[in-house]
Design a protein around this motif. Structure first.
Motif, mmCIF file in Angstrom:
data_model
loop_
_atom_site.group_PDB
_atom_site.id
_atom_site.type_symbol
_atom_site.label_atom_id
_atom_site.label_comp_id
_atom_site.label_asym_id
_atom_site.label_seq_id
_atom_site.Cartn_x
_atom_site.Cartn_y
_atom_site.Cartn_z
ATOM 1 N N GLY A 24 47.425 67.942 45.107
ATOM 2 C CA GLY A 24 46.142 68.412 44.588
ATOM 3 C C GLY A 24 45.948 69.901 44.814
ATOM 4 O O GLY A 24 45.502 70.621 43.918
ATOM 5 N N ILE A 25 46.297 70.367 46.011
ATOM 6 C CA ILE A 25 46.177 71.796 46.313
ATOM 7 C C ILE A 25 47.116 72.615 45.427
ATOM 8 O O ILE A 25 46.748 73.687 44.928
ATOM 9 N N LEU A 26 48.328 72.107 45.222
ATOM 10 C CA LEU A 26 49.293 72.819 44.379
ATOM 11 C C LEU A 26 48.789 72.932 42.938
ATOM 12 O O LEU A 26 48.820 74.016 42.342
ATOM 13 N N ILE A 27 48.311 71.811 42.371
ATOM 14 C CA ILE A 27 47.827 71.834 40.992
ATOM 15 C C ILE A 27 46.582 72.702 40.871
ATOM 16 O O ILE A 27 46.432 73.475 39.911
ATOM 17 N N GLY A 28 45.700 72.616 41.860
ATOM 18 C CA GLY A 28 44.512 73.474 41.832
ATOM 19 C C GLY A 28 44.884 74.947 41.856
ATOM 20 O O GLY A 28 44.299 75.763 41.140
ATOM 21 N N GLY A 29 45.871 75.287 42.694
ATOM 22 C CA GLY A 29 46.316 76.679 42.748
ATOM 23 C C GLY A 29 46.917 77.150 41.443
ATOM 24 O O GLY A 29 46.689 78.289 41.005
ATOM 25 N N LEU A 30 47.680 76.273 40.778
ATOM 26 C CA LEU A 30 48.257 76.629 39.487
ATOM 27 C C LEU A 30 47.178 76.843 38.428
ATOM 28 O O LEU A 30 47.283 77.744 37.586
ATOM 29 N N LEU A 31 46.114 76.028 38.480
ATOM 30 C CA LEU A 31 45.010 76.200 37.528
ATOM 31 C C LEU A 31 44.309 77.537 37.748
ATOM 32 O O LEU A 31 43.953 78.236 36.788
ATOM 33 N N VAL A 32 44.083 77.882 39.010
ATOM 34 C CA VAL A 32 43.457 79.174 39.311
ATOM 35 C C VAL A 32 44.344 80.312 38.843
ATOM 36 O O VAL A 32 43.881 81.300 38.249
ATOM 37 N N LEU A 33 45.657 80.186 39.092
ATOM 38 C CA LEU A 33 46.598 81.230 38.686
ATOM 39 C C LEU A 33 46.625 81.365 37.165
ATOM 40 O O LEU A 33 46.656 82.483 36.631
ATOM 41 N N ALA A 34 46.595 80.241 36.460
ATOM 42 C CA ALA A 34 46.628 80.286 34.998
ATOM 43 C C ALA A 34 45.381 80.919 34.412
ATOM 44 O O ALA A 34 45.414 81.508 33.325
ATOM 45 N N SER A 35 44.257 80.815 35.142
ATOM 46 C CA SER A 35 43.008 81.410 34.650
ATOM 47 C C SER A 35 42.857 82.870 35.046
ATOM 48 O O SER A 35 41.833 83.496 34.763
ATOM 49 N N GLY A 36 43.870 83.414 35.712
ATOM 50 C CA GLY A 36 43.837 84.821 36.090
ATOM 51 C C GLY A 36 43.284 85.086 37.469
ATOM 52 O O GLY A 36 43.106 86.242 37.850
ATOM 53 N N GLY A 37 43.025 84.029 38.249
ATOM 54 C CA GLY A 37 42.493 84.205 39.589
ATOM 55 C C GLY A 37 43.572 84.228 40.644
ATOM 56 O O GLY A 37 44.763 84.050 40.361
ATOM 57 N N ASP A 38 43.168 84.438 41.872
ATOM 58 C CA ASP A 38 44.080 84.479 43.011
ATOM 59 C C ASP A 38 43.915 83.188 43.805
ATOM 60 O O ASP A 38 42.902 83.002 44.495
ATOM 61 N N PRO A 39 44.869 82.261 43.739
ATOM 62 C CA PRO A 39 44.710 80.981 44.434
ATOM 63 C C PRO A 39 44.609 81.126 45.944
ATOM 64 O O PRO A 39 43.888 80.380 46.597
ATOM 65 N N ILE A 40 45.329 82.100 46.510
ATOM 66 C CA ILE A 40 45.269 82.286 47.962
ATOM 67 C C ILE A 40 43.866 82.707 48.375
ATOM 68 O O ILE A 40 43.293 82.201 49.353
ATOM 69 N N ALA A 41 43.285 83.645 47.610
ATOM 70 C CA ALA A 41 41.918 84.081 47.916
ATOM 71 C C ALA A 41 40.925 82.939 47.737
ATOM 72 O O ALA A 41 39.986 82.787 48.526
ATOM 73 N N ALA A 42 41.137 82.125 46.709
ATOM 74 C CA ALA A 42 40.229 81.004 46.453
ATOM 75 C C ALA A 42 40.254 80.020 47.615
ATOM 76 O O ALA A 42 39.203 79.609 48.127
ATOM 77 N N TYR A 43 41.445 79.636 48.055
ATOM 78 C CA TYR A 43 41.540 78.671 49.150
ATOM 79 C C TYR A 43 41.075 79.277 50.473
ATOM 80 O O TYR A 43 40.529 78.565 51.320
#
Length: 342
Positions: A24-43
């Motif tokens: 779940g964390i991996l897929i969520g991070g990929l979604l954030v990355l695909a939308s132009g966001g920073d998954p590390i910052a989000a988490y």
């Protein structure tokens, strides 16, 4: 090393829950990355928003109703029963608590206790209707619990929209409850409801692990027919479990009304989605009360962390709902839910 030897090597099996959370964390991070966001910052913001000492009161405040509704789903699930009527039971508890606080002529502490007990009794009896329908008429509880929510929500909406509406406002809500009926505050947003829910959680875990009734409920979850052959009275057990499940939902409704809203507002108890988040947390734990409590706390942290993430990174908090859904989906896949039998 031969090919046969390689095939005989058994790699350690990753437990289902950590694996589902990791995916779940991996897929969520990929979604954030695909939308132009920073998954590390989000988490990072989710973790800080949920676990920073200054944010603990908000996380615990969110956890009280969420853990409560998790137990509402987990207790029947432990015995192989599904309670999808949490919304209706929650609404009944909140409305009855508000009406008891407004109309019972009792002093402060007694008024609070009476309002909570009335809410628990009303919700417990309403939840028992589904169990009675299945044991007496064969109506599947999976269907009846869900359907019974609609009349409860509709009648409550009518009552607070017309005969019981606070005429000083244009909203569908009751009058404010008196100060004497409000739950004492512990600190900040936290009130005595935190203590009440902690007591209920401990009681449910104790019942599950240390009593004959808890053992019989677990046996029913493993094999209902075997439990029945072993002397468990399945019909009366189902009524008791559903009453307890509904009573916890009534307690949650009473805590929200007496501790934060201070009146019953149409739709206010349902909008946060406590029932369905609680159901997902119960599924994540497989119905085990202790695991369900931990899962409820985990989901509460996701919710409060989601607000912080949205505020600091402009990534919508709907990401946390996606995480919850993906975790449950992959947990179901890992356990083979829905797999066709050969």
């Amino acid at each position: 090393m031969s090919e046969r030897s390689l095939r005989d090597i058994r790699f350690p099996r990753i437990p289902a829950v950590p694996l589902a959370i990791g995916i779940g964390i991996l897929i969520g991070g990929l979604l954030v990355l695909a939308s132009g966001g920073d998954p590390i910052a989000a988490y990072r913001e989710i973790v800080i928003g949920a676990l920073a000492p200054s944010n603990w009161p908000n996380t615990l405040n969110w956890a009280v109703p969420l853990v409560g509704m998790t137990l509402v789903a987990a207790l029947p699930l432990r015995g192989g029963m599904v309670n999808l009527g949490g919304d209706g039971q929650l609404v009944i508890g909140g409305l009855v608590a508000a009406l008891a606080a407004l109309y019972l002529p009792l002093p402060g502490p007694l008024l609070i206790a009476a309002s909570i007990l009335c809410a628990m009794l009303a919700s417990g009896l309403y939840a028992s209707l589904a169990a009675w329908g299945e044991t007496r008429f064969g109506i599947p509880m999976l269907i009846s619990t869900l359907l019974l929510s609609y009349p409860a929500i509709g009648i409550a909406s009518y009552l607070v929209g017309f005969p019981l509406r606070d005429m000083a406002t244009g909203l569908a809500q009751t009058r404010m409850i008196p100060d004497a009926a409000r739950l004492p505050v512990i600190s900040g947003p936290l009130n005595i409801g935190l203590v009440l829910m902690a007591i209920v959680a401990i009681a449910v875990v104790f019942y599950d692990r240390r009593t004959v009734g808890g053992y019989e409920l677990r046996m029913r979850g493993l094999n209902a027919k075997f439990a029945g052959y072993g002397g468990v009275r399945l019909a009366s057990q189902q009524l008791r479990v559903m009453f307890a499940s509904g009573a916890i939902a009534g307690l949650v409704g009473a805590i929200l009304v007496l501790g934060s809203l201070y009146r019953y507002q149409d739709g206010a108890l349902l909008t946060p989605g406590y029932t369905w988040s609680g159901l997902m947390a119960a599924l994540l734990a497989g119905g085990a009360p202790l695991g369900a409590i931990c899962a409820g706390l985990f989901f509460a942290g996701l919710q409060t962390g989601g607000f912080a993430m949205q505020r600091e990174t402009a990534i919508p908090r709907v990401l946390t709902m996606i995480l919850q859904s993906v975790i449950i989906l992959f947990l179901a896949i890992r356990h083979g839910v829905g797999r066709k039998s050969s």
